[in-house]
Write an enzyme that holds these catalytic residues in place. Structure first.
Site, PDB file in Angstrom:
ATOM      1  N   GLU A 156      -7.997  13.379   3.027  1.00 46.47           N
ATOM      2  CA  GLU A 156      -8.556  12.355   2.158  1.00 46.47           C
ATOM      3  C   GLU A 156      -8.327  11.020   2.839  1.00 46.47           C
ATOM      4  O   GLU A 156      -7.400  10.883   3.643  1.00 46.47           O
ATOM      5  CB  GLU A 156      -7.854  12.376   0.793  1.00 46.47           C
ATOM      6  CG  GLU A 156      -6.529  11.595   0.703  1.00 46.47           C
ATOM      7  CD  GLU A 156      -5.405  12.162   1.564  1.00 46.47           C
ATOM      8  OE1 GLU A 156      -5.469  13.353   1.913  1.00 46.47           O
ATOM      9  OE2 GLU A 156      -4.456  11.413   1.883  1.00 46.47           O
ATOM     10  N   LYS A 180      -0.020   5.674  10.405  1.00 44.26           N
ATOM     11  CA  LYS A 180      -0.594   6.947   9.950  1.00 44.26           C
ATOM     12  C   LYS A 180      -0.563   8.040  11.014  1.00 44.26           C
ATOM     13  O   LYS A 180      -0.405   9.214  10.709  1.00 44.26           O
ATOM     14  CB  LYS A 180      -2.043   6.729   9.490  1.00 44.26           C
ATOM     15  CG  LYS A 180      -2.186   5.857   8.251  1.00 44.26           C
ATOM     16  CD  LYS A 180      -1.705   6.569   6.998  1.00 44.26           C
ATOM     17  CE  LYS A 180      -2.043   5.793   5.737  1.00 44.26           C
ATOM     18  NZ  LYS A 180      -1.400   6.391   4.542  1.00 44.26           N
ATOM     19  N   SER A 215       3.062  -2.318   9.070  1.00 43.32           N
ATOM     20  CA  SER A 215       2.595  -0.927   9.105  1.00 43.32           C
ATOM     21  C   SER A 215       1.263  -0.737   9.807  1.00 43.32           C
ATOM     22  O   SER A 215       0.951   0.359  10.264  1.00 43.32           O
ATOM     23  CB  SER A 215       2.514  -0.367   7.686  1.00 43.32           C
ATOM     24  OG  SER A 215       1.683  -1.191   6.891  1.00 43.32           O
TER      25      SER A 215
END
Lengths: 404, 276
Positions: free
Chosen positions: A117, A95, A384
């Site tokens: 969000e 991220k 990830s």
């Protein structure tokens, strides 16, 4: 490793990947999106922008992330499985690649406030992190249910100086947090930059988030070529909104001999009501600003979703994935909660790596695919994120107590 | 562009009466079909000129908490898209004020734009507003509605640049909807009447369509202020709040009293040159 903006591929000028994408938002946001598109175009053409981004990825995020041969994951004859270690990034997931890029873009546009969000809290933490570093105000919208479930990340965001707003509308999860972030953006569009956490939303978001995540695939492709002297047979990544998958896929899309696999969260099963597999169980619709596959009923009402992994628990998916699905360039499969949990444990025990539950979906599928491919294959799996955030969830599922 | 039949008549009548038109937004099926019809009757009797009937959608990006909650109440009853159209048809059959639908692109897409156009026309509706379809995406749903003679008023926001506002006005049919301030629907923040007045002044040269103002208008004083400059005043969340928690005749009474107070607040205006 040098990253440059890809200006010559999809989306088209209207933000479409084939029939997917577009701009379906209230008029109040149209000017902000137009300015964002303009700023994105200018920034992407400016080498100074990319060199600052790359310096931050190197010194702050810790890139390039390594690749790692997970030798003990599968018994018997099988294709080697190589993890792309996005779990080693600062804040523990892919991220941060995106939030660094968008925060630099926000600063360039003169915005002082970031909103985001978040579902599991990883994107919220990654936004709060870069906000702290760049001295920007950060407000995070998070479904009230997720605030309960992810207390640790909520506290982490507060430590980093962000304010977390629990969202009480609708199902009180990621979908509703996204609605609320859009509404908040509409109310304070002049001074606020909306940092979307995945390759979703209205144009130009699916494009610019992909551009900030494609570093994963650019690195992985070069690392694999260097170490193995050939391209992988397959690239595997989990898909919720789909940013880590687009990030690793993008560099390989032009390599016809490389199969691309997106792994969705089946939840209790693709055919059940408790699923989050938008590409496998959804139909074409419009959610959060773009046309893509959506889990919805016959009335066009968006369905409630379920996955054991909060990061995949989302009824939509990025429009470029819908395009890759329909064009056949990528294939999308689904792994259920039980299979993901088994892979979570197996990876911890066999490799000493606790993967995020999201990434465990990709690993579960790769274990099967590696056997099918046999020793001639070579799999790259995007790991990830790391699983620290999921330890309490998993413990609760197994009836174990973990101190709060 | 010529004002479309039904809506054109609505604004022409108000203009002849030297006042702005009063437009009331409610959600179909909130809290049930019979209450919605009773409220429609009461609004009509209170002098409401046009009823914006919301077709419930669970993820309404342009709406604040009041309208979102009203939509949830309606959806909880199991109301379908077709049921909302049927409510409009029933209202039309009993001589209520004309109905203009308000909904979102995904339910329209799912129902089918052509089917929506046909069924809305057959229900006697005069048009539809779909706020998450900007100018750039109009081709995705507008052509069949236009072909059916339905008006498609488009929205202009405070963030809309002047040149774009003129293009939106030119593409609108029925009227042009000015969003009075940033953000979503709801009575929590004041409308920016001064902005609306300036924008109306500027748009008069770009369009002959009526210009209506909505978002955040809740009090008779605000209706008076907006009604002094606009051709239409749109009230939604505050009206829904006025009868939330009631059903049937009681809800209708509350809605009627509130709407009458707004209607009485509309100021008398000089007769402007005919539009449309």
């Amino acid at each position: 490793m040098s990253i440059e903006a890809d200006q010559h591929q999809l989306p088209d000028a209207r933000g479409y990947f084939g029939r997917f994408g577009g701009v379906f938002v209230p008029e109040v946001l149209m000017e902000a999106l137009a300015r964002l598109e303009q700023a994105t175009r200018e920034a992407f053409a400016d080498p100074a922008f990319w060199s600052e981004y790359e310096a931050l990825l190197r010194d702050y995020v810790g890139r390039p992330s390594p690749i790692y041969h997970a030798e003990r994951l599968v018994d018997g004859p099988h294709a080697p499985i190589v993890f792309k270690r996005e779990d080693t990034n600062h804040t523990g997931a892919h991220k941060i690649n995106n939030t660094v890029g968008q925060a630099l873009l926000a600063r360039r546009m003169g915005k002082r406030r970031l909103i985001a969000e978040t579902g599991a809290g990883m994107h919220g933490v990654a936004t709060a992190t870069i906000g702290a570093k760049l001295g920007m105000q950060v407000d995070v919208y998070m479904g009230a249910v997720d605030v309960e479930r992810q207390a640790l990340n909520v506290y982490l965001m507060k430590l980093l100086g962000a304010t977390v707003y629990p969202v009480e509308s609708g199902t009180r999860t990621l979908k509703d947090a996204t609605n609320e972030a859009f509404r908040e953006w509409a109310a304070r569009v002049e001074d606020t930059f909306y940092v979307i956490g995945s390759v979703v939303g209205a144009h130009p978001y699916p494009y610019l988030v992909r551009e900030f995540q494609k570093v994963i695939g650019v690195e992985a492709r070069a690392q694999i070529l260097e170490r193995y002297g050939r391209l992988p047979s397959d690239v595997v990544a989990c898909v919720g909104g789909g940013s880590n998958a687009m990030g690793i896929f993008h560099a390989f899309v032009g390599d016809a001999e490389v199969d691309l696999w997106g792994v969705e969260a089946a939840g209790h099963g693709v055919g059940s009501i408790d699923t989050a597999a938008s590409l496998n169980a959804g139909s074409v619709g419009i959610l959060h600003g773009s046309r893509s596959y959506v889990l919805q009923d016959d009335e066009g009402q968006v369905r409630d979703t379920h996955s054991v992994s909060a990061g995949l628990d989302y009824p939509g998916v990025g429009p470029e994935h819908s395009y890759l699905k329909d064009s056949g360039r990528a294939r999308y499969v689904a792994i259920d909660d039980a299979q993901a949990l088994a892979a979570f444990h197996h990876t911890a025990r066999r490799e000493g790596i606790v993967p995020a539950l999201e990434s465990a979906h990709a690993i579960a599928f790769a274990q099967k695919l590696a056997v099918e491919r046999g020793p001639g294959g070579l799999l790259v799996v995007n790991l990830s994120g790391r699983g620290d955030k999921d330890v309490r969830t998993v413990a609760a599922l197994e009836g174990a107590e973990v101190a709060r | 562009m010529i004002a479309s039949g039904g809506i054109g008549d609505v604004f022409a009548r108000a203009r002849n009466e030297r006042r702005a038109a009063l437009i009331a937004y409610i959600v179909a099926g909130d809290p049930d079909r019979e209450t919605t019809l009773a409220v429609v009757d009461a609004l009509t009797q209170a002098g409401v000129d046009l009823i914006e009937l919301g077709i419930p959608y669970g993820d309404p990006l342009a709406d604040g908490p009041t309208i979102a909650a009203a939509g949830q109440r309606a959806l909880a009853t199991g109301i379908k898209f077709a049921d909302s159209i049927e409510i409009a048809a029933a209202a039309h059959a009993r001589g209520a004020a004309p109905v203009l639908f308000f909904t979102y692109v995904n339910p329209v897409d799912r129902y089918g734009a052509e089917r929506f156009a046909r069924d809305a026309r057959d229900a006697g509706a005069v048009g539809a507003i779909v706020p998450d379809v900007p100018l750039e995406e109009l081709d995705a749903f507008a052509p069949p509605l236009r072909a059916a003679g339905l008006a498609i008023p488009l929205l202009i926001a405070p963030t809309t640049p002047a040149t774009r506002a003129a293009r939106i006005a030119a593409e609108s049919t029925g009227f042009v909807y000015l969003v009075s301030r940033l953000g979503v629907t709801g009575a929590r923040r004041e409308p920016d009447v001064a902005w609306a007045a300036r924008t109306i002044e500027r748009l008069r040269s770009a369009t002959t369509l009526p210009l209506a103002v909505g978002f955040g208008i809740s009090t008779p004083a605000q209706v008076a202020a907006v009604g002094a400059v606009a051709d239409g005043v749109i009230v939604g969340s505050a009206l829904i709040d006025a009868y939330a928690g009631s059903r049937g005749a009681e809800a209708a009474r509350k809605a009627g009293v509130y709407a009458a107070s707004l209607r009485a607040a509309l100021p008398e205006r000089a007769l402007r040159q005919s539009s449309g």
